[in-house]
Design a protein around this motif. Structure first.
Motif, PDB file in Angstrom:
ATOM      1  N   ALA A  88      54.590  50.338  37.092  1.00 43.77           N
ATOM      2  CA  ALA A  88      54.215  48.944  37.297  1.00 43.77           C
ATOM      3  C   ALA A  88      54.194  48.196  35.967  1.00 43.77           C
ATOM      4  O   ALA A  88      54.041  48.795  34.902  1.00 43.77           O
ATOM      5  CB  ALA A  88      52.844  48.856  37.972  1.00 43.77           C
ATOM      6  N   VAL A  89      54.346  46.870  36.036  1.00 47.02           N
ATOM      7  CA  VAL A  89      54.361  46.023  34.844  1.00 47.02           C
ATOM      8  C   VAL A  89      53.368  44.890  35.034  1.00 47.02           C
ATOM      9  O   VAL A  89      53.436  44.158  36.023  1.00 47.02           O
ATOM     10  CB  VAL A  89      55.773  45.460  34.573  1.00 47.02           C
ATOM     11  CG1 VAL A  89      55.746  44.533  33.363  1.00 47.02           C
ATOM     12  CG2 VAL A  89      56.777  46.580  34.352  1.00 47.02           C
ATOM     13  N   LEU A  90      52.454  44.761  34.083  1.00 41.32           N
ATOM     14  CA  LEU A  90      51.474  43.685  34.063  1.00 41.32           C
ATOM     15  C   LEU A  90      51.694  42.880  32.789  1.00 41.32           C
ATOM     16  O   LEU A  90      51.688  43.436  31.692  1.00 41.32           O
ATOM     17  CB  LEU A  90      50.046  44.230  34.088  1.00 41.32           C
ATOM     18  CG  LEU A  90      49.453  44.670  35.429  1.00 41.32           C
ATOM     19  CD1 LEU A  90      50.247  45.794  36.058  1.00 41.32           C
ATOM     20  CD2 LEU A  90      48.004  45.075  35.267  1.00 41.32           C
ATOM     21  N   ALA A  91      51.880  41.575  32.944  1.00 41.35           N
ATOM     22  CA  ALA A  91      52.195  40.732  31.793  1.00 41.35           C
ATOM     23  C   ALA A  91      51.299  39.507  31.795  1.00 41.35           C
ATOM     24  O   ALA A  91      51.124  38.843  32.825  1.00 41.35           O
ATOM     25  CB  ALA A  91      53.666  40.305  31.814  1.00 41.35           C
ATOM     26  N   GLY A  92      50.717  39.214  30.633  1.00 44.50           N
ATOM     27  CA  GLY A  92      49.985  37.964  30.446  1.00 44.50           C
ATOM     28  C   GLY A  92      48.594  37.976  31.061  1.00 44.50           C
ATOM     29  O   GLY A  92      47.833  38.931  30.945  1.00 44.50           O
ATOM     30  N   GLN A  93      48.257  36.890  31.762  1.00 47.25           N
ATOM     31  CA  GLN A  93      46.899  36.665  32.277  1.00 47.25           C
ATOM     32  C   GLN A  93      46.678  37.412  33.587  1.00 47.25           C
ATOM     33  O   GLN A  93      46.602  36.803  34.654  1.00 47.25           O
ATOM     34  CB  GLN A  93      46.661  35.169  32.471  1.00 47.25           C
ATOM     35  CG  GLN A  93      46.973  34.317  31.241  1.00 47.25           C
ATOM     36  CD  GLN A  93      46.842  32.844  31.528  1.00 47.25           C
ATOM     37  OE1 GLN A  93      45.740  32.302  31.663  1.00 47.25           O
ATOM     38  NE2 GLN A  93      47.967  32.169  31.636  1.00 47.25           N
ATOM     39  N   VAL A  94      46.560  38.702  33.492  1.00 42.68           N
ATOM     40  CA  VAL A  94      46.364  39.550  34.670  1.00 42.68           C
ATOM     41  C   VAL A  94      45.045  40.296  34.514  1.00 42.68           C
ATOM     42  O   VAL A  94      44.786  40.888  33.463  1.00 42.68           O
ATOM     43  CB  VAL A  94      47.523  40.545  34.856  1.00 42.68           C
ATOM     44  CG1 VAL A  94      47.283  41.439  36.054  1.00 42.68           C
ATOM     45  CG2 VAL A  94      48.850  39.797  35.002  1.00 42.68           C
ATOM     46  N   THR A  95      44.228  40.260  35.563  1.00 38.96           N
ATOM     47  CA  THR A  95      42.956  40.975  35.573  1.00 38.96           C
ATOM     48  C   THR A  95      42.895  41.863  36.801  1.00 38.96           C
ATOM     49  O   THR A  95      43.049  41.379  37.928  1.00 38.96           O
ATOM     50  CB  THR A  95      41.763  39.999  35.585  1.00 38.96           C
ATOM     51  OG1 THR A  95      41.856  39.125  34.444  1.00 38.96           O
ATOM     52  CG2 THR A  95      40.453  40.748  35.516  1.00 38.96           C
ATOM     53  N   VAL A  96      42.671  43.156  36.580  1.00 39.94           N
ATOM     54  CA  VAL A  96      42.566  44.135  37.670  1.00 39.94           C
ATOM     55  C   VAL A  96      41.151  44.688  37.633  1.00 39.94           C
ATOM     56  O   VAL A  96      40.759  45.356  36.672  1.00 39.94           O
ATOM     57  CB  VAL A  96      43.605  45.268  37.497  1.00 39.94           C
ATOM     58  CG1 VAL A  96      43.504  46.249  38.652  1.00 39.94           C
ATOM     59  CG2 VAL A  96      45.016  44.687  37.424  1.00 39.94           C
ATOM     60  N   HIS A  97      40.379  44.411  38.687  1.00 40.06           N
ATOM     61  CA  HIS A  97      38.974  44.798  38.718  1.00 40.06           C
ATOM     62  C   HIS A  97      38.800  46.235  39.201  1.00 40.06           C
ATOM     63  O   HIS A  97      39.762  46.934  39.527  1.00 40.06           O
ATOM     64  CB  HIS A  97      38.193  43.829  39.609  1.00 40.06           C
ATOM     65  CG  HIS A  97      37.977  42.481  38.979  1.00 40.06           C
ATOM     66  ND1 HIS A  97      37.052  42.258  37.979  1.00 40.06           N
ATOM     67  CD2 HIS A  97      38.579  41.277  39.205  1.00 40.06           C
ATOM     68  CE1 HIS A  97      37.066  40.987  37.621  1.00 40.06           C
ATOM     69  NE2 HIS A  97      37.991  40.363  38.350  1.00 40.06           N
ATOM     70  N   ASP A  98      37.520  46.658  39.244  1.00 37.45           N
ATOM     71  CA  ASP A  98      37.180  48.037  39.582  1.00 37.45           C
ATOM     72  C   ASP A  98      37.731  48.427  40.951  1.00 37.45           C
ATOM     73  O   ASP A  98      37.642  47.660  41.917  1.00 37.45           O
ATOM     74  CB  ASP A  98      35.658  48.216  39.596  1.00 37.45           C
ATOM     75  CG  ASP A  98      35.035  47.900  38.241  1.00 37.45           C
ATOM     76  OD1 ASP A  98      35.742  48.061  37.248  1.00 37.45           O
ATOM     77  OD2 ASP A  98      33.862  47.490  38.200  1.00 37.45           O
ATOM     78  N   GLY A  99      38.254  49.652  41.017  1.00 33.98           N
ATOM     79  CA  GLY A  99      38.715  50.200  42.281  1.00 33.98           C
ATOM     80  C   GLY A  99      40.013  49.637  42.788  1.00 33.98           C
ATOM     81  O   GLY A  99      40.509  50.076  43.839  1.00 33.98           O
ATOM     82  N   ALA A 100      40.606  48.662  42.098  1.00 39.84           N
ATOM     83  CA  ALA A 100      41.877  48.096  42.541  1.00 39.84           C
ATOM     84  C   ALA A 100      43.021  49.027  42.165  1.00 39.84           C
ATOM     85  O   ALA A 100      42.896  49.880  41.283  1.00 39.84           O
ATOM     86  CB  ALA A 100      42.083  46.713  41.933  1.00 39.84           C
ATOM     87  N   SER A 101      44.147  48.848  42.832  1.00 39.18           N
ATOM     88  CA  SER A 101      45.296  49.718  42.581  1.00 39.18           C
ATOM     89  C   SER A 101      46.574  48.897  42.615  1.00 39.18           C
ATOM     90  O   SER A 101      46.746  48.023  43.466  1.00 39.18           O
ATOM     91  CB  SER A 101      45.366  50.846  43.615  1.00 39.18           C
ATOM     92  OG  SER A 101      45.424  50.324  44.933  1.00 39.18           O
ATOM     93  N   VAL A 102      47.449  49.200  41.663  1.00 43.67           N
ATOM     94  CA  VAL A 102      48.780  48.588  41.579  1.00 43.67           C
ATOM     95  C   VAL A 102      49.779  49.737  41.599  1.00 43.67           C
ATOM     96  O   VAL A 102      49.783  50.574  40.694  1.00 43.67           O
ATOM     97  CB  VAL A 102      48.938  47.736  40.311  1.00 43.67           C
ATOM     98  CG1 VAL A 102      50.314  47.100  40.267  1.00 43.67           C
ATOM     99  CG2 VAL A 102      47.852  46.674  40.235  1.00 43.67           C
ATOM    100  N   TRP A 103      50.633  49.770  42.599  1.00 37.04           N
ATOM    101  CA  TRP A 103      51.473  50.934  42.828  1.00 37.04           C
ATOM    102  C   TRP A 103      52.850  50.768  42.193  1.00 37.04           C
ATOM    103  O   TRP A 103      53.166  49.730  41.616  1.00 37.04           O
ATOM    104  CB  TRP A 103      51.564  51.219  44.318  1.00 37.04           C
ATOM    105  CG  TRP A 103      50.223  51.589  44.897  1.00 37.04           C
ATOM    106  CD1 TRP A 103      49.216  50.722  45.264  1.00 37.04           C
ATOM    107  CD2 TRP A 103      49.708  52.898  45.103  1.00 37.04           C
ATOM    108  NE1 TRP A 103      48.123  51.423  45.702  1.00 37.04           N
ATOM    109  CE2 TRP A 103      48.393  52.758  45.623  1.00 37.04           C
ATOM    110  CE3 TRP A 103      50.229  54.179  44.927  1.00 37.04           C
ATOM    111  CZ2 TRP A 103      47.600  53.855  45.957  1.00 37.04           C
ATOM    112  CZ3 TRP A 103      49.438  55.267  45.276  1.00 37.04           C
ATOM    113  CH2 TRP A 103      48.150  55.108  45.771  1.00 37.04           C
TER     114      TRP A 103
END
Length: 262
Positions: A88-103
């Motif tokens: 996965a690719v996260l760029a810039g203003q990205v916030t992933v909180h507790d327990g979240a998932s990006v596959w």
């Protein structure tokens, strides 16, 4: 006679020795120079060759995929117990909180505005999340996927808001300014036009998406259960990407099974 024969033999020996001397000298010189040539270090590479190797190394480093891409002053923020797949690719203003998932294969591109994943939200494989500068409807242009939201694979979300406990079916498209209220479901392959709102506890489907029916209480109760089940599955994937290896556990099992002394 004896003296003459001895003189002739001595002259022959001296001449043969003199003739063989040069060959012995060549052999000794060859053997003495061979170890020196073998032990001599290779010549240092030229400056041009070293620069070419360095350039290749730099190109290789930047050609590899990076999971978190900073853009200016913005750096993606991932919680400690959130799972982000290596592909996965996260760029810039990205916030992933507790327990979240990006596959795997998902792209969250927050170069124009913020993208937020709430607690226990999941973005499945090959999803694309983006945010525009401003929405044409005047609604917030940020992309918000709130808590206990499940976004199916191959979805496209752009400047939309998904409130808690919703399900977005795979291959769906949510356009600028669209809103999905709490306890709602959008069927797979649906397209939610700009500014369209799905009221709470409703099922929508189609392209463009339309109202189908109200959700039952049983269906509403199953929405957070699905998010929790994905969170449990995430834990097994998350343990495979720890900063340390667990291969020593397998070695210990082999030692015990085959009684290998330590």
């Amino acid at each position: 006679m004896a003296a003459a024969s001895l003189a002739r033999l001595s002259r022959r020996a001296t001449t043969s020795a003199a003739a063989a001397a040069p060959s012995f000298r060549r052999l000794l010189s060859a053997t003495s120079t061979a170890p020196a040539a073998a032990s001599a270090p290779p010549p240092p590479p030229s400056a041009a060759a070293a620069a070419a190797v360095g350039a290749d190394r730099v190109r290789w480093d930047y050609r590899g995929q990076r999971q978190l891409v900073p853009l200016g002053q913005w750096m993606p923020k991932v919680a400690v117990d959130a799972y982000v797949a290596p592909e996965a690719v996260l760029a810039g203003q990205v916030t992933v909180h507790d327990g979240a998932s990006v596959w795997s294969g998902a792209v969250l591109r927050g170069d124009l505005n913020k993208i937020t994943l709430g607690f226990c939200a999941s973005v499945q494989e090959r999803c694309v999340l983006h945010a525009a500068w401003a929405a044409p409807t005047g609604l917030p242009a940020e992309t918000l996927v709130d808590r206990y939201v499940t976004v199916g694979a191959y979805c496209l979300l752009r400047s939309c808001t998904i409130e808690p406990e919703c399900i977005i079916g795979q291959h769906s498209i949510l356009m600028e300014g669209s809103l999905v209220e709490t306890n709602s479901i959008l069927e797979a392959g649906s397209v939610l036009p700009p500014g369209r709102r799905i009221p709470t506890s409703e099922l929508w489907a189609g392209s463009p998406a339309r109202f189908v029916r109200k959700l039952t209480n049983e269906e509403i109760m199953e929405i957070p259960k699905l998010a929790t089940a994905i969170n449990d599955l995430m834990q097994s994937h998350f343990s495979e990407f720890l900063p340390y290896s667990n291969a020593y556990l397998e070695v210990e099992k082999l030692k015990k099974s085959f009684s290998i002394p330590l």
